[in-house]
Design an enzyme around this catalytic site. Sequence first.
Site, PDB file in Angstrom:
ATOM      1  N   CYS A  50      -4.716  -7.068   1.819  1.00 44.05           N
ATOM      2  CA  CYS A  50      -4.690  -7.036   0.355  1.00 44.05           C
ATOM      3  C   CYS A  50      -4.638  -8.433  -0.253  1.00 44.05           C
ATOM      4  O   CYS A  50      -5.088  -8.656  -1.371  1.00 44.05           O
ATOM      5  CB  CYS A  50      -3.480  -6.248  -0.149  1.00 44.05           C
ATOM      6  SG  CYS A  50      -3.341  -4.570   0.485  1.00 44.05           S
ATOM      7  N   ASP A  82       3.080  -3.281   1.617  1.00 44.68           N
ATOM      8  CA  ASP A  82       3.605  -1.930   1.807  1.00 44.68           C
ATOM      9  C   ASP A  82       3.014  -1.278   3.049  1.00 44.68           C
ATOM     10  O   ASP A  82       3.698  -0.576   3.787  1.00 44.68           O
ATOM     11  CB  ASP A  82       3.299  -1.070   0.583  1.00 44.68           C
ATOM     12  CG  ASP A  82       4.126  -1.469  -0.623  1.00 44.68           C
ATOM     13  OD1 ASP A  82       4.707  -2.562  -0.601  1.00 44.68           O
ATOM     14  OD2 ASP A  82       4.180  -0.691  -1.590  1.00 44.68           O
ATOM     15  N   ASP A 124       0.547  -3.873  -4.111  1.00 38.40           N
ATOM     16  CA  ASP A 124       1.180  -2.944  -5.053  1.00 38.40           C
ATOM     17  C   ASP A 124       2.127  -3.590  -6.060  1.00 38.40           C
ATOM     18  O   ASP A 124       2.076  -3.300  -7.252  1.00 38.40           O
ATOM     19  CB  ASP A 124       1.964  -1.887  -4.286  1.00 38.40           C
ATOM     20  CG  ASP A 124       1.078  -1.016  -3.416  1.00 38.40           C
ATOM     21  OD1 ASP A 124      -0.082  -1.376  -3.229  1.00 38.40           O
ATOM     22  OD2 ASP A 124       1.553   0.010  -2.929  1.00 38.40           O
ATOM     23  N   LYS A 125       3.053  -4.437  -5.592  1.00 43.72           N
ATOM     24  CA  LYS A 125       4.083  -4.980  -6.487  1.00 43.72           C
ATOM     25  C   LYS A 125       3.621  -6.257  -7.167  1.00 43.72           C
ATOM     26  O   LYS A 125       4.256  -6.735  -8.103  1.00 43.72           O
ATOM     27  CB  LYS A 125       5.387  -5.243  -5.713  1.00 43.72           C
ATOM     28  CG  LYS A 125       5.851  -4.071  -4.861  1.00 43.72           C
ATOM     29  CD  LYS A 125       5.909  -2.781  -5.639  1.00 43.72           C
ATOM     30  CE  LYS A 125       6.131  -1.587  -4.741  1.00 43.72           C
ATOM     31  NZ  LYS A 125       5.032  -1.300  -3.807  1.00 43.72           N
ATOM     32  N   CYS A 195      -5.767  -1.460  -0.579  1.00 38.51           N
ATOM     33  CA  CYS A 195      -6.018  -0.128  -0.018  1.00 38.51           C
ATOM     34  C   CYS A 195      -6.946   0.679  -0.912  1.00 38.51           C
ATOM     35  O   CYS A 195      -6.762   0.739  -2.133  1.00 38.51           O
ATOM     36  CB  CYS A 195      -4.690   0.593   0.200  1.00 38.51           C
ATOM     37  SG  CYS A 195      -3.581  -0.303   1.312  1.00 38.51           S
ATOM     38  N   GLU A 446       9.297   3.478   0.294  1.00 41.07           N
ATOM     39  CA  GLU A 446       8.319   4.568   0.226  1.00 41.07           C
ATOM     40  C   GLU A 446       8.419   5.458   1.453  1.00 41.07           C
ATOM     41  O   GLU A 446       8.778   5.000   2.540  1.00 41.07           O
ATOM     42  CB  GLU A 446       6.897   3.994   0.145  1.00 41.07           C
ATOM     43  CG  GLU A 446       6.590   3.317  -1.159  1.00 41.07           C
ATOM     44  CD  GLU A 446       5.172   2.784  -1.212  1.00 41.07           C
ATOM     45  OE1 GLU A 446       4.735   2.407  -2.308  1.00 41.07           O
ATOM     46  OE2 GLU A 446       4.507   2.716  -0.164  1.00 41.07           O
ATOM     47  N   SER A 472       4.413   6.506  -1.556  1.00 44.19           N
ATOM     48  CA  SER A 472       3.216   5.683  -1.651  1.00 44.19           C
ATOM     49  C   SER A 472       2.176   6.391  -2.503  1.00 44.19           C
ATOM     50  O   SER A 472       2.159   7.618  -2.600  1.00 44.19           O
ATOM     51  CB  SER A 472       2.655   5.461  -0.253  1.00 44.19           C
ATOM     52  OG  SER A 472       1.312   5.037  -0.307  1.00 44.19           O
TER      53      SER A 472
END
Length: 572
Positions: A50, A82, A124-125, A195, A446, A472
């Site tokens: 990512c 993640d 994600d974050k 992802c 998660e 997730s």
Amino acid sequence: MALNKYSRIYTQDDSLPASQAMLIGAGLSEADLRKPFAGICSTGFDGNTCNMHLNSLADEVKRGVNQAGMVGLRFNTIGVSDGITNGTQGMRYSLVSREIIADSIETIAGAHNYDALACVVGCDKNMPGSLMAMARLNRPSLMVYGGTIKGGEFKGEKLNIVSCFEAYGKKLNGQLSEEDYRGVIRNACPGPGACGGMYTANTMASAAEALGMSVPFSSSAPAVSQSKKEECLSTGDYLLRLLEMDLKPQDILVREAFENALVLITVLGGSTNAVLHLIAIAHAAGVRLSLQDFQSVSDRVPVLADLKPSGKYLMEDLSALGGVPAVMKTLLNEGLLTGDLLTVTGKTVAENLAGIRPLGEEQDLLRPLSNPIKADGHIQTLYGNLAPEGSVAKISGKEGLTFEGPAIVFNSEEELNEGIAEKKIKAGHVVVIRYVGPKGGPGMPEMLKPTSAIMGAGLGDKVALITDGRFSGGTHGFVIGHVCPEAYDGGTLALVEDGDWISLNAMTNSIHLHVEDALLSLRRDKWVRPAAGAAKGVLLKYIRTVSDASKGCITDLEETYVKERETSPGIA
């Protein structure tokens, strides 16, 4: 109006010669000291698909910023993968990283008085963290998404990161050989990018575009594409326009912008993590957002996109059809989006979409309103004696709308994973995972590993799962998370015992433990809070400062910080 109104504190004040000397020593000319300074934050690091390419994209952003007549100054902050940390103790740091990202961006840009800010982010974050920082600083800013990964393939089957977790469940269940299991792992992630399904990264990237904080196509352009490079190079021109207009994040992040984001992620079937993140971003922007606001949008907006995890398409497939702008144009034409809101292009949502074609009958990724995948939203907020302050369910409709059965209780994710491996979970169970909330985890990890293993074991439509942890964006099935109060704080979830009957109803939005109040009181009298999951460091700080999930798991919960810019009690 001076475009360098912040940086000039260092560059134009004769009483600060050391500041200017250090900037010149860093490679700037005296002419540069008269230009606006743009901070360029990258969450790039080598150890994750990512984020592995973000530093090179940030270099392109810097080139575009300098070409636009400003000074681009690159800096980095952290990221936590993640996908890599799921199912391990490392996952406890994931949600914590959002606060560190926000705090560190605010610290650098605030301390060094950058006039503008661009954040190049991927996982994600990264995205909510960067948007929280932009909202706090309130200087001309925009977000550049690193883009989505290409899908993988093995033996004719399309793969993505969740395929690996589900393959593990199939292996445990004797449905997948060791050779094919390794084949899935080798081929699931074929290069850079976040992802690929409508998981949390693509959900938050789409939300950022709907909020107006990234340029059109940013959320759907693949990581490895010419359009992503062009977007990075154009960032300088957009930042300069924002400076000239003095257009700041809090001018863009108004209440109606959050409504647009909620509508889009509902239509796309996005991750429940968006609940935590959008509440936190809204808090930073001074906008009140609550669980009830998500429910009011779910009550009136359907799921239309057939995207993974519960559907069949990836973000790269949507990109080929016109990307998120094509979806937004479709929704705008249907009256589901507010079009007169300003964005980081300096134009309104409607102006950005003026030349975009809506999605029509030539494709089946996005259904028409007359034939939705689910007639209402998939993000449902449930209340009851198990969650008096709320919980969040992701209901695609494929797993049904109600579930009831006996509880089987696990006090950690590790216990549950052992239970799955030992085949303790049977059809009809309501699986309870507790002490994995924001404080109890700590870090609200998660539950992708166990939910994917349950899917792989063929129990996805035969059990339900409830937790004070989170899920997730890759999770699907009858799952309910964010249970508040969490077990660590003495919530009812802490009192559940094996065999207790639990009923879940996504039509009445209820979550109920069928145990007499008198018996619950006896159990509460005997309950003892477990030891904290951390004795020092960042996790202990998090335990001491984090709010509950219904308030976004923020660490600066001060009600007076939320400005009364909005008087409406909720999104209608």
